[in-house]
Write a protein that holds these residues in place. Structure first.
Motif, PDB file in Angstrom:
ATOM      1  N   ASN A   1       2.626 -12.096  57.256  1.00  0.00           N
ATOM      2  CA  ASN A   1       2.942 -10.663  57.173  1.00  0.00           C
ATOM      3  C   ASN A   1       2.437 -10.066  55.870  1.00  0.00           C
ATOM      4  OD1 ASN A   1       5.075 -12.469  56.205  1.00  0.00           O
ATOM      5  ND2 ASN A   1       6.246 -10.640  55.699  1.00  0.00           N
ATOM      6  N   GLY A   2       2.548 -10.802  54.770  1.00  0.00           N
ATOM      7  CA  GLY A   2       2.035 -10.308  53.503  1.00  0.00           C
ATOM      8  C   GLY A   2       0.520 -10.232  53.492  1.00  0.00           C
ATOM      9  N   LEU A   3      -0.140 -11.209  54.141  1.00  0.00           N
ATOM     10  CA  LEU A   3      -1.597 -11.179  54.208  1.00  0.00           C
ATOM     11  C   LEU A   3      -2.076  -9.993  55.043  1.00  0.00           C
ATOM     12  CD1 LEU A   3      -2.374 -14.981  54.598  1.00  0.00           C
ATOM     13  CD2 LEU A   3      -3.054 -13.513  52.690  1.00  0.00           C
ATOM     14  N   ARG A   4      -1.350  -9.655  56.102  1.00  0.00           N
ATOM     15  CA  ARG A   4      -1.736  -8.483  56.883  1.00  0.00           C
ATOM     16  C   ARG A   4      -1.628  -7.210  56.056  1.00  0.00           C
ATOM     17  NH1 ARG A   4       2.079 -10.463  60.630  1.00  0.00           N
ATOM     18  NH2 ARG A   4       1.159 -12.206  61.771  1.00  0.00           N
ATOM     19  N   ALA A   5      -0.601  -7.142  55.221  1.00  0.00           N
ATOM     20  CA  ALA A   5      -0.470  -5.984  54.340  1.00  0.00           C
ATOM     21  C   ALA A   5      -1.648  -5.914  53.373  1.00  0.00           C
ATOM     22  CB  ALA A   5       0.855  -6.045  53.578  1.00  0.00           C
ATOM     23  N   LEU A   6      -2.051  -7.055  52.831  1.00  0.00           N
ATOM     24  CA  LEU A   6      -3.188  -7.084  51.915  1.00  0.00           C
ATOM     25  C   LEU A   6      -4.485  -6.726  52.631  1.00  0.00           C
ATOM     26  CD1 LEU A   6      -2.059 -10.260  49.997  1.00  0.00           C
ATOM     27  CD2 LEU A   6      -2.388  -8.014  48.952  1.00  0.00           C
ATOM     28  N   ASP A   7      -4.607  -7.129  53.893  1.00  0.00           N
ATOM     29  CA  ASP A   7      -5.762  -6.709  54.683  1.00  0.00           C
ATOM     30  C   ASP A   7      -5.799  -5.189  54.814  1.00  0.00           C
ATOM     31  OD1 ASP A   7      -6.832  -9.246  55.173  1.00  0.00           O
ATOM     32  OD2 ASP A   7      -5.628  -9.538  56.977  1.00  0.00           O
ATOM     33  N   ALA A   8      -4.633  -4.580  55.034  1.00  0.00           N
ATOM     34  CA  ALA A   8      -4.568  -3.124  55.168  1.00  0.00           C
ATOM     35  C   ALA A   8      -4.971  -2.426  53.872  1.00  0.00           C
ATOM     36  CB  ALA A   8      -3.159  -2.691  55.585  1.00  0.00           C
ATOM     37  N   MET A   9      -4.798  -3.121  52.734  1.00  0.00           N
ATOM     38  CA  MET A   9      -5.216  -2.560  51.439  1.00  0.00           C
ATOM     39  C   MET A   9      -6.680  -2.838  51.131  1.00  0.00           C
ATOM     40  SD  MET A   9      -2.035  -3.674  49.030  1.00  0.00           S
ATOM     41  CE  MET A   9      -0.465  -3.995  49.830  1.00  0.00           C
ATOM     42  N   GLY A  10      -7.331  -3.620  51.996  1.00  0.00           N
ATOM     43  CA  GLY A  10      -8.748  -3.916  51.792  1.00  0.00           C
ATOM     44  C   GLY A  10      -9.040  -5.068  50.861  1.00  0.00           C
ATOM     45  N   VAL A  11      -8.024  -5.884  50.523  1.00  0.00           N
ATOM     46  CA  VAL A  11      -8.236  -6.981  49.571  1.00  0.00           C
ATOM     47  C   VAL A  11      -7.915  -8.347  50.166  1.00  0.00           C
ATOM     48  CG1 VAL A  11      -7.847  -5.497  47.565  1.00  0.00           C
ATOM     49  CG2 VAL A  11      -5.912  -6.727  48.578  1.00  0.00           C
ATOM     50  N   GLY A  12      -7.623  -8.391  51.475  1.00  0.00           N
ATOM     51  CA  GLY A  12      -7.227  -9.655  52.088  1.00  0.00           C
ATOM     52  C   GLY A  12      -8.274 -10.746  51.967  1.00  0.00           C
ATOM     53  N   ASP A  13      -9.542 -10.399  52.166  1.00  0.00           N
ATOM     54  CA  ASP A  13     -10.591 -11.416  52.085  1.00  0.00           C
ATOM     55  C   ASP A  13     -10.706 -11.989  50.678  1.00  0.00           C
ATOM     56  OD1 ASP A  13     -11.161 -11.121  54.747  1.00  0.00           O
ATOM     57  OD2 ASP A  13     -12.862  -9.771  54.446  1.00  0.00           O
ATOM     58  N   GLN A  14     -10.557 -11.138  49.660  1.00  0.00           N
ATOM     59  CA  GLN A  14     -10.598 -11.646  48.287  1.00  0.00           C
ATOM     60  C   GLN A  14      -9.458 -12.617  48.033  1.00  0.00           C
ATOM     61  OE1 GLN A  14     -11.344  -8.613  45.124  1.00  0.00           O
ATOM     62  NE2 GLN A  14     -11.345  -7.165  46.842  1.00  0.00           N
ATOM     63  N   ILE A  15      -8.284 -12.313  48.573  1.00  0.00           N
ATOM     64  CA  ILE A  15      -7.130 -13.197  48.410  1.00  0.00           C
ATOM     65  C   ILE A  15      -7.425 -14.555  49.038  1.00  0.00           C
ATOM     66  CG2 ILE A  15      -4.711 -13.558  49.014  1.00  0.00           C
ATOM     67  CD1 ILE A  15      -5.126 -11.367  46.929  1.00  0.00           C
ATOM     68  N   ARG A  16      -7.930 -14.559  50.255  1.00  0.00           N
ATOM     69  CA  ARG A  16      -8.191 -15.817  50.957  1.00  0.00           C
ATOM     70  C   ARG A  16      -9.220 -16.670  50.224  1.00  0.00           C
ATOM     71  NH1 ARG A  16      -7.366 -11.925  54.830  1.00  0.00           N
ATOM     72  NH2 ARG A  16      -5.672 -12.361  56.335  1.00  0.00           N
ATOM     73  N   GLU A  17     -10.177 -16.034  49.582  1.00  0.00           N
ATOM     74  CA  GLU A  17     -11.189 -16.780  48.836  1.00  0.00           C
ATOM     75  C   GLU A  17     -10.584 -17.541  47.667  1.00  0.00           C
ATOM     76  OE1 GLU A  17     -14.049 -13.900  47.659  1.00  0.00           O
ATOM     77  OE2 GLU A  17     -14.917 -13.667  49.671  1.00  0.00           O
ATOM     78  N   GLN A  18      -9.494 -17.040  47.108  1.00  0.00           N
ATOM     79  CA  GLN A  18      -8.899 -17.666  45.932  1.00  0.00           C
ATOM     80  C   GLN A  18      -7.613 -18.423  46.233  1.00  0.00           C
ATOM     81  OE1 GLN A  18      -8.831 -15.436  42.264  1.00  0.00           O
ATOM     82  NE2 GLN A  18     -10.302 -13.928  43.019  1.00  0.00           N
ATOM     83  N   ALA A  19      -7.178 -18.405  47.483  1.00  0.00           N
ATOM     84  CA  ALA A  19      -5.914 -19.040  47.845  1.00  0.00           C
ATOM     85  C   ALA A  19      -6.163 -20.369  48.544  1.00  0.00           C
ATOM     86  CB  ALA A  19      -5.095 -18.111  48.745  1.00  0.00           C
ATOM     87  N   LEU A  20      -5.105 -21.154  48.655  1.00  0.00           N
ATOM     88  CA  LEU A  20      -5.163 -22.458  49.310  1.00  0.00           C
ATOM     89  C   LEU A  20      -4.229 -22.434  50.516  1.00  0.00           C
ATOM     90  CD1 LEU A  20      -6.387 -25.356  48.924  1.00  0.00           C
ATOM     91  CD2 LEU A  20      -4.223 -25.959  47.825  1.00  0.00           C
ATOM     92  N   VAL A  21      -4.767 -22.769  51.685  1.00  0.00           N
ATOM     93  CA  VAL A  21      -3.953 -22.779  52.901  1.00  0.00           C
ATOM     94  C   VAL A  21      -2.988 -23.957  52.852  1.00  0.00           C
ATOM     95  CG1 VAL A  21      -4.000 -23.017  55.411  1.00  0.00           C
ATOM     96  CG2 VAL A  21      -5.747 -21.658  54.258  1.00  0.00           C
ATOM     97  N   GLU A  22      -1.729 -23.682  53.139  1.00  0.00           N
ATOM     98  CA  GLU A  22      -0.720 -24.738  53.165  1.00  0.00           C
ATOM     99  C   GLU A  22      -0.850 -25.515  54.471  1.00  0.00           C
ATOM    100  OE1 GLU A  22       3.174 -23.243  52.366  1.00  0.00           O
ATOM    101  OE2 GLU A  22       2.756 -23.031  50.222  1.00  0.00           O
ATOM    102  N   THR A  23      -1.102 -26.809  54.372  1.00  0.00           N
ATOM    103  CA  THR A  23      -1.304 -27.646  55.551  1.00  0.00           C
ATOM    104  C   THR A  23      -0.114 -28.547  55.847  1.00  0.00           C
ATOM    105  OG1 THR A  23      -2.392 -29.329  54.190  1.00  0.00           O
ATOM    106  CG2 THR A  23      -3.801 -27.666  55.232  1.00  0.00           C
ATOM    107  N   GLN A  24       0.827 -28.607  54.935  1.00  0.00           N
ATOM    108  CA  GLN A  24       2.022 -29.425  55.147  1.00  0.00           C
ATOM    109  C   GLN A  24       3.209 -28.721  54.520  1.00  0.00           C
ATOM    110  OE1 GLN A  24       2.162 -33.907  54.754  1.00  0.00           O
ATOM    111  NE2 GLN A  24       3.377 -33.401  52.955  1.00  0.00           N
TER     112      GLN A  24
END
Length: 399
Positions: free
Chosen positions: A59-82
């Motif tokens: 839900n927070g990532l969708r909000a960041l997408d709406a602000m136009g910065v979601g892709d930048q966040i994903r580039e610097q973040a680590l997906v939780e796998t466990q």
């Protein structure tokens, strides 16, 4: 989200955002993208964030997408796998199916708070940021708000209070609002560099104590520890020693992380929550983030809800012809939802911090019994949130 804010009449609309943390910057970005002229006031001498990790949920990532910065966040973040909960010896009590969670809602990612902060800050015009601006007086008169601060006096069509749990704006304009309350437990937070990247994180629960671990993209590890403690208790210069005393005998890699930790990196804060408010708005002023609904961190939703607040507020100001109607609908959308999440987080904290041996044993048994799908189903009302659009803006919204 539109490019030209409608509320407030013809011409360029202006907003003052009090508070330069993640919620305040997000509000500034969302409003700027909607055509508002924004000034963000921060009382600190510089804009910056503390050295801690942050979970961004779908839900927070969708909000960041709406602000136009979601892709930048994903580039610097680590997906939780466990993810999941263990006991102090490392036995799994409950495991989260992160693949199914991602399939249903999208992934959960971990990012350093400073990285998120920098992305939001650079998305704002340089002239929008005003540091060293301690608010000393606020007045809302008709269609204008006026804020006196350390750098002078600013006027605008809208005031957004994003100045945290001890909000100066809330105390000024909501004088009857209840004060924050101590949750009964304290938290230590730090980032540790052991020289090797952990493959996965999760939480571990003991008797009145918890530990959380989350790898970061740069190879370091975010570590937080929680314990029942008297309000205000501190161990000056020895907080790390206290952490090692309490948690150094827990399962790997907790002892190794504590051994590699630096005392200067340790932050300790007692956990407080804000009792439910009767309204998030008054006149042309709105509360956002912790100023409106500071909650315990047990669901990891504090910052995510501030991000939701920001894009919802901007979307409503686009959708309505006047500020007052937009803010009234913002209150109807945001207050029931955030207060529902705060209640859930509070209840989880109570159970997680059970101290007696029989209670902790019962809790651990309760964690082992339900199927993994039960947890995902319980999270659905939180994680299924979508940024506001024309078709879902006009009525109350809780889910």
């Amino acid at each position: 989200m539109g490019k030209a804010g409608r509320a407030g009449g013809a011409g360029e609309r202006s907003a003052i955002v009090v508070g330069g943390g993640i919620g305040g910057l997000a509000a500034g970005v969302a409003l700027t993208r909607s055509g508002w002229q924004v000034k963000v006031l921060e009382r600190a001498a510089t804009f910056g964030e503390v050295g801690a990790g942050l979970s961004l949920w779908p839900n927070g990532l969708r909000a960041l997408d709406a602000m136009g910065v979601g892709d930048q966040i994903r580039e610097q973040a680590l997906v939780e796998t466990q993810a999941g909960i263990r006991n102090t010896s490392g036995r799994w009590l409950s495991r989260t199916d992160t693949q199914e969670l991602a399939r249903r809602f999208g992934p959960v990612v971990m990012i350093h708070r400073a990285q998120l902060f920098d992305i939001l800050r650079t998305a704002l015009p340089a002239g929008a940021l005003c540091a060293g601006a301690t608010v000393t007086r606020i007045s809302v008169r008709g269609r204008r708000v006026e804020v006196e601060h350390g750098k002078g006096v600013s006027q605008a069509d809208l005031l957004v209070a994003a100045d945290g749990i001890d909000s100066t704006v809330r105390r000024s304009l909501w004088p009857q609002a209840p004060a924050p309350r101590y949750a009964g437990y304290t938290a230590w937070r730090l980032v540790v560099d052991t020289g090797r990247r952990l493959s996965a994180g999760g939480e571990s629960w003991g008797r009145g104590e918890r530990v959380g671990i989350a790898p970061l993209t740069d190879g370091r590890t975010y570590l937080f520890c929680v314990a029942n403690a008297p309000e205000g208790q501190r161990n000056p210069g020895n907080e790390l020693a206290e952490m090692r005393r309490r948690f150094g005998h827990w399962h790997d890699p907790i002892p190794q992380l504590l051994t590699a930790a630096d005392e200067e990196a340790v932050m300790r804060h007692d956990i407080y929550a804000l009792p439910p408010l009767a309204s998030f708005v008054t006149g042309r002023a709105a509360l956002l983030g912790d100023a409106a609904h500071a909650m315990t961190p047990n669901l990891g939703q504090g910052a995510n809800q501030a991000l939701e607040d920001a894009v919802t507020l901007a979307g409503l100001l686009d959708a309505y012809p006047d500020v007052e109607s937009a803010l009234a609908t913002y209150d109807r959308h945001r207050r029931p939802r955030t207060q529902m999440i705060a209640r859930r987080s509070h209840r989880i904290g109570i159970v997680a911090q059970w101290h007696s041996a029989p209670a902790a044993a019962l809790r651990d048994l309760m964690l082992r019994l339900p199927p993994g799908s039960a947890m995902l189903n319980a999270l659905t009302p939180i994680l299924s949130w979508q940024p506001p659009g024309r078709d879902n803006l006009m009525g109350p919204h809780v889910g």
